[in-house]
Design an enzyme around this catalytic site. Structure first.
Site, PDB file in Angstrom:
ATOM      1  CB  CYS A 156      -0.903  -0.056   1.232  1.00  0.00           C
ATOM      2  SG  CYS A 156      -1.776   1.466   1.615  1.00  0.00           S
ATOM      3  CB  CYS A 176       0.298   1.745   4.087  1.00  0.00           C
ATOM      4  SG  CYS A 176      -1.425   1.227   3.975  1.00  0.00           S
TER       5      CYS A 176
END
Length: 123
Positions: free
Chosen positions: A30, A33
């Site tokens: 991600c 993230c």
């Protein structure tokens, strides 16, 4: 303050404790993230009285499913075992600090009374 790795095995023990617990649900693949990770780490250093934990959603799929994590990063904030905030998306550090400050100001006895009242109405 370093972050703690949270798994299905230590989740309940971590969030049920006294004080503030801030969890970051993330995955290695991600991009947001990865951009959020240093922001989360900085917030952990600025709030040494709170527990900061990271939950790898890939390694903890059952826990993530049980908590209905549908997008990442997702931040969850608990105080004294009560979920107070849940935010999805990349938050700025200031927003994390504000959430923590608001959580510290709460009268948890009042929060529990509100939760009981809402659960009573739902039945």
């Amino acid at each position: 303050m370093a972050t703690t790795e949270i798994t299905g095995a230590n989740f309940q023990e971590t969030v049920q404790g006294d004080g503030i617990v801030v969890l970051d649900f993330w995955a290695d693949w991600c991009g947001p993230c990865k951009r959020f990770a240093p922001i989360f780490e900085q917030a952990s250093e600025e709030n040494p009285d709170a527990v900061f934990g990271k939950v790898d959603t890939e390694a903890n799929q059952e826990l993530s499913a049980a908590l209905q994590i549908q997008s990442i990063p997702t931040l969850m904030l608990f105080r004294d075992g009560v979920l107070l905030a849940r935010e999805s998306g990349l938050l700025p550090g200031k927003a994390i600090n504000e959430l923590i400050a608001k959580a510290k100001e709460l009268d948890m006895d009042e929060v529990r009374k509100q939760i009981e009242a809402e659960q009573g109405e739902a039945q």
